[in-house]
Enzyme design. Structure first.
Site, PDB file in Angstrom:
ATOM      1  N   GLY A  41       2.129  55.024  38.451  1.00  0.00           N
ATOM      2  CA  GLY A  41       3.266  54.900  37.623  1.00  0.00           C
ATOM      3  C   GLY A  41       3.825  56.363  37.173  1.00  0.00           C
TER       4      GLY A  41
ATOM      5  N   GLY B 153       6.098  56.942  34.557  1.00  0.00           N
ATOM      6  CA  GLY B 153       6.721  56.665  33.373  1.00  0.00           C
ATOM      7  C   GLY B 153       6.412  57.935  32.573  1.00  0.00           C
TER       8      GLY B 153
ATOM      9  CB  VAL C 175      -0.932  50.277  43.597  1.00  0.00           C
ATOM     10  CG1 VAL C 175      -2.412  49.733  43.305  1.00  0.00           C
ATOM     11  CG2 VAL C 175      -0.790  51.639  43.568  1.00  0.00           C
TER      12      VAL C 175
ATOM     13  CD  GLU D 198      17.349  51.203  21.095  1.00  0.00           C
ATOM     14  OE1 GLU D 198      16.768  51.996  20.661  1.00  0.00           O
ATOM     15  OE2 GLU D 198      17.267  50.542  22.390  1.00  0.00           O
TER      16      GLU D 198
ATOM     17  CG  ASP E 164       4.050  50.069  27.719  1.00  0.00           C
ATOM     18  OD1 ASP E 164       3.650  50.663  28.734  1.00  0.00           O
ATOM     19  OD2 ASP E 164       5.083  49.295  27.547  1.00  0.00           O
TER      20      ASP E 164
ATOM     21  CB  ALA F 101       8.503  56.961  24.589  1.00  0.00           C
ATOM     22  CD  GLN F 102       6.458  59.734  18.559  1.00  0.00           C
ATOM     23  OE1 GLN F 102       5.493  60.521  18.105  1.00  0.00           O
ATOM     24  NE2 GLN F 102       6.807  59.063  17.995  1.00  0.00           N
TER      25      GLN F 102
END
Lengths: 446, 446
Positions: free
Chosen positions: A18, A20, A85, A177, A306, A321-322
């Site tokens: 991943g 990300g 994977v 949003e 996550d 994200a943080q």
């Protein structure tokens, strides 16, 4: 299929799955370590997810917020593989890839994040797309823009058109949003584009199952967000659980709500890779990890982002994200220490700088925790949001490009990415029993 | 379905079908005329086709070269409809749209251009995509980039990979542009991206059925183009007619040429709308028109762009952008004159400023006819090409954006749009009988 050992020596092999926020930070932390790193991702690009909704809403181009992984990661000790994977053999420390390749590892960093959850109603997916990938964003853009085009055509033919109701299921940051952005499009950006319909007649409705929107925010900011949404003409209904999604409408209990475009911003579930490890997961599929981000009995495995069910300061670490970046860095550093013969002594601790959520043009809420503590609303929160997101975007070219696009949009009310690509069909458009004409379902004010 | 008369009065109704170069210029010429104009296009955007190959080759974003028709055409007398014409009733001056709407017209400007022709082998379409739309460009980009990713993966697993042969069928301007661009990608832009394969080992092969590439150019420029292609490592084989296209290879007679990505730049055929008029067409489906661009016995109909089989100075007008724009302007002006009670007296005359074709970074050929006559090659031709294309791009935002992207690409050898979206399958990859390993088919030097 031979087990490919590409490391060619005694160096430890680190497999990162991943690319990300977590995966990239892990690779960065391992850049100068005496290891051989392999990053595997299904996509060839990293997606800057916090701005994905702006691609969906035709403000930014896909290329503004995505970057090929190979151009981000250039360190000599790291190779990138575009593959998927499909299984693990944790006893033999092996990952099986879709192409047939098997990869041996000494350390595994699993950071494949989450995907939409339709709570077992997979048939809703095509009727109410969610927003996780570039492809999702382009599909949402297509549907939203197409709805206005179809309405214009129908108005010309019959003198009436289905109510331009946009229904967003879920009132978290993404739902808020999207709602703000659709309202901006309808009321500001395409105002002058049509001769027969009034785009500003569009209604945006958020349906949230829980009692409040933006559940992770303090109450005053929730109320401020509600107020800002109301000013944009967005209707919010909380405590309303959607019971069915159909072409052209959704059901809340026995109430039918017409919808030309339905979007999904409700549930997420963990990537299936967590369960493939054969370790303990929570009911969302997130892997239960200890304070060092290891699943039980596997000190060679780190779960980041996550996909991890992790705790910090006695609270669950949120799936944004943080903390993903911090976990990635933590895992990378831990491995770098170990290969040098040391050991990470400090448990993972989430350093929370706060949260920001935008609500359309010039509106936002911010729960700032660092470098000072403040609850921000409106224009200042929005400005902060802009600056933070430009700062964290990867690649100078992207920063430049996004800044320019935002300036154009803000100054000239012009958005340049309003392209409809792909099919010209809209699910549920022209459904026989969809009432046409003026708004038939007046969303109830909250 | 009622015939929608949206003009509401005595104004003549002009229907323009197709918002390419011809359609847009026609609308522009009618901007101040006392008519009501309707533009119908299947897409919501105009595509700047001369730069489409740069989207396919990951230099530009789709949004850089496409613009929503509604934002281009803002005149009060013009409405835009995203719909598809599926038939005509020329006796009653009516067009039937896919949505069911019928449009009445007093004048019809038909400018729907051309599409790929696979010479009756429609099954080749999915194996060798052509380049006409944004969707085509994104698909070609996907295949070209994916080929390198797949090769890297296979190298890792098996230590060898299929020869990276890119076969382009057709040696016209599009074929030459694609060939040069693939060579640039392989040799310059992604050179450092891979650890196991050498992208520069990629071979690009143009297969042209006729005796020369760039048939519309004078012989010295054809030779110069050949020379420039050779310097880029592109192999050109002329007089080679492809007899079969299969996953993983193409056949020329009984010779098999392996191909990881096959692209189609060979035949075009006219849009089917010409034939729907029930007037005389040539064998490509182009409508035979008189010197005023009318099909026989239909002075109310104008055919513009490459759908028209038109003559100028005793020569057929070529199917490229310049004459399309000039025809559109001519048709628009003719109608504007007529509604004022006048009549266009001058037949259509194609004012030919020359042709330009690029061959990768810093290379091009130009047959300049205005404002001076010259045969240009190499860097100067390429610079001219850059300037002309930025000038003709529609929209300031696009010009700015394209200029910036080109500057980035040229100065930093960086291309920022190398995203693979959509499926991760490549037709023919891993075909059982595709030989693997080093180049198995050495293209014969021309």
């Amino acid at each position: 299929m031979a087990a490919a050992d590409v490391t060619g020596g005694v160096r430890k092999r680190v497999l990162i799955v991943g690319a990300g926020f977590a995966g990239l930070r892990a690779a960065e932390a391992l850049e100068h370590a005496e290891v051989n790193v392999t990053i595997v991702d299904k996509k060839n690009h990293h997606t800057f997810q916090p701005l994905l909704y702006q691609v969906a809403m035709a403000v930014l181009s896909a290329a503004d917020i995505a970057q090929p992984i190979r151009t981000i990661i250039r360190s000599p000790n790291t190779q990138v593989l575009m593959d998927e994977v499909v299984g693990f053999d944790v006893d033999h420390r092996r990952a099986h890839l879709r192409s047939g390749t098997e990869l041996q590892y000494d350390y595994l960093i699993l950071a494949t994040g989450s995907t939409h959850s339709y709570f077992g109603k997979e048939e809703w997916a095509s009727l109410a797309p969610g927003l996780k990938t570039i492809e999702d964003a382009v599909e949402i853009r297509r549907r939203v823009l197409l709805a206005f085009e179809k309405a214009e055509g129908e108005m010309l033919e019959t003198g009436k058109h289905p109510a331009l109701n946009f229904v967003i299921i879920g009132g978290g940051p993404t739902g808020v949003e999207l709602a703000g952005a659709i309202s901006d499009i309808a009321k500001l950006y395409i105002r002058k584009d049509f001769k027969h319909i009034d785009p500003a007649s569009a209604r945006v409705l958020i349906l949230e199952g829980s009692p409040a929107i933006l559940a992770a925010y303090p109450e005053d900011l929730q109320n401020s967000a509600l107020q800002q949404l109301k000013e944009l003409g967005v209707t919010v209904r909380t405590g309303q659980r959607v019971t069915d999604v159909q072409p052209g409408y959704v059901m809340v209990g026995d109430q039918r709500i017409d919808s030309v475009v339905t979007l999904w911003a409700a549930g997420v579930q963990a990537s299936p890779l967590g369960k493939m490890l054969g370790v303990e997961c929570d009911k969302k599929g997130c892997v239960m990890v200890d304070e060092y981000l290891h699943p039980k009995a596997h000190p060679e495995i780190f779960i980041c982002g996550d996909l991890a069910h992790a705790m910090s300061d006695g609270k669950p670490v949120p799936g944004v994200a943080q903390p993903a970046m911090q976990m990635g860095t933590y895992a990378g550093k831990s491995i770098a220490l170990e290969v040098e013969g040391g050991r990470m002594k400090k448990p993972f601790h989430y350093f929370d700088k706060g949260d920001l959520a935008t609500i359309g043009r010039s509106a936002a809420v911010g729960n700032v925790k660092w470098p000072f503590r403040a609850h921000m609303s409106g224009f200042m929160a929005w400005l902060t949001w802009l600056v933070v997101h430009i700062f964290f975007l990867i690649g100078f070219r992207n920063r430049f490009s996004v800044f320019r696009s935002w300036a154009f949009t803000y100054l000239f009310f012009q958005e340049g990415v309003r392209l409809i690509t792909g099919s010209q069909e809209l699910p549920g458009w022209g459904v026989e029993d969809t009432p046409v004409g003026e708004l038939t379902t007046q969303p109830i004010e909250p």
